[in-house]
Design a protein around this motif. Structure first.
Motif, PDB file in Angstrom:
ATOM      1  N   PHE A 221       0.814  -1.213   0.000  1.00 54.91           N
ATOM      2  CA  PHE A 221       0.000   0.000   0.000  1.00 54.91           C
ATOM      3  C   PHE A 221       0.856   1.275   0.000  1.00 54.91           C
ATOM      4  CE2 PHE A 221      -3.465   2.317   2.716  1.00 54.91           C
ATOM      5  CZ  PHE A 221      -3.843   3.068   1.613  1.00 54.91           C
ATOM      6  N   GLY A 222       1.800   1.361   0.949  1.00 54.78           N
ATOM      7  CA  GLY A 222       2.612   2.573   1.076  1.00 54.78           C
ATOM      8  C   GLY A 222       3.455   2.837  -0.150  1.00 54.78           C
ATOM      9  N   GLN A 223       4.045   1.763  -0.688  1.00 55.97           N
ATOM     10  CA  GLN A 223       4.897   1.876  -1.866  1.00 55.97           C
ATOM     11  C   GLN A 223       4.072   2.231  -3.107  1.00 55.97           C
ATOM     12  OE1 GLN A 223       8.050   2.589  -3.373  1.00 55.97           O
ATOM     13  NE2 GLN A 223       8.584   1.240  -1.652  1.00 55.97           N
ATOM     14  N   ALA A 225       1.261   3.854  -3.209  1.00 51.23           N
ATOM     15  CA  ALA A 225       0.844   5.253  -3.118  1.00 51.23           C
ATOM     16  C   ALA A 225       2.015   6.174  -3.454  1.00 51.23           C
ATOM     17  CB  ALA A 225       0.300   5.546  -1.724  1.00 51.23           C
ATOM     18  N   GLY A 226       3.217   5.794  -3.005  1.00 50.16           N
ATOM     19  CA  GLY A 226       4.408   6.579  -3.305  1.00 50.16           C
ATOM     20  C   GLY A 226       4.699   6.617  -4.797  1.00 50.16           C
ATOM     21  N   GLN A 227       4.555   5.467  -5.454  1.00 51.36           N
ATOM     22  CA  GLN A 227       4.771   5.396  -6.908  1.00 51.36           C
ATOM     23  C   GLN A 227       3.793   6.299  -7.642  1.00 51.36           C
ATOM     24  OE1 GLN A 227       7.104   3.810  -8.363  1.00 51.36           O
ATOM     25  NE2 GLN A 227       7.695   1.981  -7.207  1.00 51.36           N
ATOM     26  N   LEU A 229       2.275   8.947  -6.523  1.00 46.63           N
ATOM     27  CA  LEU A 229       2.595  10.350  -6.277  1.00 46.63           C
ATOM     28  C   LEU A 229       3.779  10.775  -7.147  1.00 46.63           C
ATOM     29  CD1 LEU A 229       1.490  12.599  -4.515  1.00 46.63           C
ATOM     30  CD2 LEU A 229       3.169  11.997  -2.762  1.00 46.63           C
ATOM     31  N   ALA A 230       4.721   9.850  -7.341  1.00 44.46           N
ATOM     32  CA  ALA A 230       5.877  10.162  -8.174  1.00 44.46           C
ATOM     33  C   ALA A 230       5.466  10.308  -9.639  1.00 44.46           C
ATOM     34  CB  ALA A 230       6.926   9.071  -8.025  1.00 44.46           C
ATOM     35  N   PHE A 235      -1.641  13.502  -7.511  1.00 45.23           N
ATOM     36  CA  PHE A 235      -2.318  12.274  -7.082  1.00 45.23           C
ATOM     37  C   PHE A 235      -3.029  12.472  -5.750  1.00 45.23           C
ATOM     38  CE2 PHE A 235      -1.921   8.152  -4.724  1.00 45.23           C
ATOM     39  CZ  PHE A 235      -2.948   7.501  -5.389  1.00 45.23           C
TER      40      PHE A 235
END
Lengths: 261, 98
Positions: A221-223, A225-227, A229-230, A235
């Protein structure tokens, strides 16, 4: 060659050639009877494609579509007895079909219509209930490593064309009017999902698309969401999760080491 | 590898998402409603690909268990000669004799 494969081959051959060894119960000419059977096979498969690809057909008209479908049926007859899912490879066939080059978005519209049929027939999965989601909030520290499981019907299509808008315009009563407002060259990403019994199609931005693709690949989940946003500075994670929850496609959560859904 | 989002950011987003999802869907998608008893013979909606389609299968005009998607609010304004109320209905009904 077995008599069965000779028969099957003759069904799809360009010219009507009656396979050897056929006999009729009433003594009528086997060649004529075979031609009727052969015609029914091909026409029923064309009808099946027309059922599954209604907007593709509307875009080019019935006459063009049926000529295109006839060639596809010959080139790629069904490999499975499940007629409902027939049409795998149709989009690729359209892409390579010289007469369709004037309608460059046709293949992607067909691709999306196939996803729609697949979503309709995808396996069932219960969505997480609000209580189950609320329980996740009880342990925020576990969230970044959690794996969010999406409903099996969820599919994405990234297209350089406005596939969703084109498709949506054809759902309205006045398609011609609605179509006039669509710029086909506008890139769109389609999200296809089945919400209980309704297949829903919507256009989504790059952020949510990246997020959903990552989740489907099992990224935490965290990764994920980070992807996202990148990939897309705008996002909005809450809006994307809201889209998935409202669509009934947030189907489970797994934590590394244990499972829970 | 990109930086993962923090637990706090994820939790806040998930909480907000629940609120988003709980607001009535009406505003987003439901500008249409299923309307029973207004489709002409063979003109009802519903389509899900080859072999599963029930679209265009209604046998009579204004068949009570066949529906069409119509703009929201217009269903019960549309005349249906088979409907006991004389208008389309939001649920299937048994046709009265015309």
């Amino acid at each position: 060659m077995s008599s069965q494969s000779a028969f099957a081959e003759a069904l799809l051959a360009e010219e009507v050639v009656c396979p050897p060894g056929l006999a009729t119960w009433n003594g009528s000419a086997p060649g004529k009877r075979f031609a009727v059977y052969r015609n029914n096979v091909i026409v029923s498969l064309i009808d099946a494609l027309a059922d599954s690809f209604p907007v593709t057909q509307e875009l080019v008209g019935e006459q063009f579509f049926r000529a295109l479908a006839r060639q596809f049926v010959r080139a790629a007859p069904p490999r499975s007895p499940v007629l409902a899912l027939y049409g795998d490879g149709f989009a690729e066939f359209i892409e390579a079909f010289p007469a369709a080059t004037g309608v460059p978005y046709l293949a992607d519209v067909a691709r999306m219509e196939l996803l729609r049929v697949q979503a309709w027939h995808a396996a069932d999965a219960d969505a997480l209930t609000p209580d189950e989601i609320a329980r996740l909030l009880g342990d925020p520290a576990a969230l970044p490593d959690a794996r969010l499981i999406l409903h099996p019907s969820v599919r994405l299509l990234r297209s350089p064309y406005a596939v969703v808008s084109l498709w949506a315009a054809h759902q309205s009563e006045s398609a011609a009017l609605a179509l006039a407002a669509v710029d086909p060259a506008q890139a769109e990403t389609a999200l296809v999902l089945r919400n209980v019994l309704d297949v829903e199609i919507s256009a989504i931005a790059e952020g949510p698309a990246t997020f959903i693709l990552n989740l489907q690949q099992g990224v935490a989940f965290g990764q994920a969401a980070g992807q996202a946003l990148a990939a897309d500075a705008g996002f909005d994670l809450a809006a994307s999760l809201g889209l998935l929850i409202r669509g009934g496609v947030l189907a489970g959560v797994e934590f590394p080491g244990s499972t829970h859904s | 590898m990109n930086k993962p989002m923090t637990a706090a950011a994820l939790a806040i987003a998930l909480g907000t998402a629940m609120t988003i999802a709980a607001t009535p869907v009406a505003a987003q998608t439901a500008d249409k409603e299923k309307c029973y008893g207004v489709a002409l013979k063979g003109k009802n909606d519903c389509k899900a690909g080859a072999g599963t389609s029930c679209a265009g299968t209604s046998k009579i005009d204004h068949q009570g268990n066949a529906w069409s998607m119509v703009p929201k609010g217009s269903c019960e304004q549309t005349a249906s000669k088979t409907s006991p109320t004389g208008k389309g209905q939001l649920a299937e009904f048994k046709e009265k004799k015309a």
